[in-house]
Design an enzyme around this catalytic site. Sequence first.
Site, mmCIF file in Angstrom:
data_model
loop_
_atom_site.group_PDB
_atom_site.id
_atom_site.type_symbol
_atom_site.label_atom_id
_atom_site.label_comp_id
_atom_site.label_asym_id
_atom_site.label_seq_id
_atom_site.Cartn_x
_atom_site.Cartn_y
_atom_site.Cartn_z
ATOM 1 N N GLY A 12 6.038 4.028 4.771
ATOM 2 C CA GLY A 12 6.699 2.787 5.161
ATOM 3 C C GLY A 12 6.294 2.258 6.527
ATOM 4 N N SER A 13 5.046 2.508 6.936
ATOM 5 C CA SER A 13 4.648 1.965 8.247
ATOM 6 C C SER A 13 4.527 0.442 8.193
ATOM 7 C CB SER A 13 3.370 2.614 8.770
ATOM 8 O OG SER A 13 2.311 2.398 7.899
ATOM 9 N N ARG A 91 3.025 1.581 -7.739
ATOM 10 C CA ARG A 91 3.256 1.458 -9.177
ATOM 11 C C ARG A 91 2.838 0.083 -9.644
ATOM 12 N NH1 ARG A 91 6.129 5.239 -11.535
ATOM 13 N NH2 ARG A 91 6.680 6.855 -10.054
ATOM 14 N N ILE A 93 3.331 -3.298 -11.720
ATOM 15 C CA ILE A 93 4.516 -4.125 -11.980
ATOM 16 C C ILE A 93 4.315 -4.823 -13.328
ATOM 17 C CG2 ILE A 93 5.904 -6.024 -11.054
ATOM 18 C CD1 ILE A 93 5.844 -4.124 -8.893
ATOM 19 N N ASN A 107 1.236 -8.449 -2.197
ATOM 20 C CA ASN A 107 0.884 -7.045 -1.977
ATOM 21 C C ASN A 107 -0.129 -6.964 -0.837
ATOM 22 O OD1 ASN A 107 0.660 -4.198 -2.583
ATOM 23 N ND2 ASN A 107 -1.288 -4.625 -3.608
ATOM 24 N N HIS A 109 -3.355 -4.484 0.533
ATOM 25 C CA HIS A 109 -4.259 -3.443 0.058
ATOM 26 C C HIS A 109 -5.307 -3.132 1.131
ATOM 27 C CE1 HIS A 109 -6.340 -0.956 -2.818
ATOM 28 N NE2 HIS A 109 -7.464 -1.504 -2.404
HETATM 29 C C1 GAR Z 1 -0.977 1.031 3.017
HETATM 30 O O1 GAR Z 1 -2.191 1.306 3.668
HETATM 31 C C2 GAR Z 1 -1.184 0.071 1.866
HETATM 32 O O2 GAR Z 1 -2.188 -0.879 2.124
HETATM 33 C C3 GAR Z 1 -1.596 0.995 0.759
HETATM 34 O O3 GAR Z 1 -0.737 2.099 0.907
HETATM 35 C C4 GAR Z 1 -0.464 2.285 2.303
HETATM 36 C C5 GAR Z 1 1.016 2.477 2.486
HETATM 37 O O4 GAR Z 1 1.321 2.854 3.825
HETATM 38 N N1 GAR Z 1 -1.497 0.373 -0.531
HETATM 39 C C6 GAR Z 1 -2.334 0.567 -1.553
HETATM 40 O O5 GAR Z 1 -3.261 1.358 -1.503
HETATM 41 C C7 GAR Z 1 -2.075 -0.291 -2.780
HETATM 42 N N2 GAR Z 1 -3.071 -0.090 -3.771
HETATM 43 P P1 GAR Z 1 2.776 2.651 4.413
HETATM 44 O O6 GAR Z 1 3.782 3.267 3.435
HETATM 45 O O7 GAR Z 1 2.774 3.429 5.699
HETATM 46 O O8 GAR Z 1 3.032 1.172 4.634
#
Ligand code: GAR
Length: 200
Positions: A12-13, A91, A93, A107, A109
Amino acid sequence: PYRIAVFASGTGSNFQALLDASRAGRLGAQIALLVCDKPQAKAVERAKAAGVPVFAFTPKEYDSREAYERIILSELERAKIDLIVLAGYMRLITSVLVEPYEGRMINIHPSLLPAFPGKDAPLQAIEHGVRVSGVTVHFVDGGMDTGPIIAQRAVEVMQEDTAIELQARIQDMERLLYPEVVSWFAAGRVKLEGRRVILF
Ligand code: GAR
């Protein structure tokens, strides 16, 4: 106020960056709900510390993706959510949420899409040997990291980078970009017309 729900699965950063921006008055939006598919996730702790309502659930307690998404949908409607912000929600959607929130679900990425969708995008970039990767914010359309692109920022890949080091610099960029993009939505500056994104 403009009300957002953040969906997260882990650390969750990005969620924290949104909370900090909201508190600093830089988001123009209220974080009205955290949705999390892992009740033990750090993101849930962060929400509780910030006084944000949480809907946490365990997917395997439901018969299908659609079944838990119908519950999520009712929570979103109850909280009068304007925009769904996926932030590390790992996940796919379904149309249960995609259709009612068409043009209102985004989203983030950690690559320059359409390169390196899915999991471990920074590792994919290192293994491929690209010199530039980055961050993409896009609308959600039911595919895996597909959907019309709203914003992208490049991050250079250094000669000696490990996947971990690249990921850390990409995530620094995410924490700058995502609150900015959410603020555009709150200000009514983003529209989706078919597959075209209009920024004004
Ligand atoms: C983030 O880097 C996000 O871009 C990635 O997961 C991480 C979550 O970090 N998402 C994906 O790879 C989506 N395909 P966080 O929980 O610290 O925000």
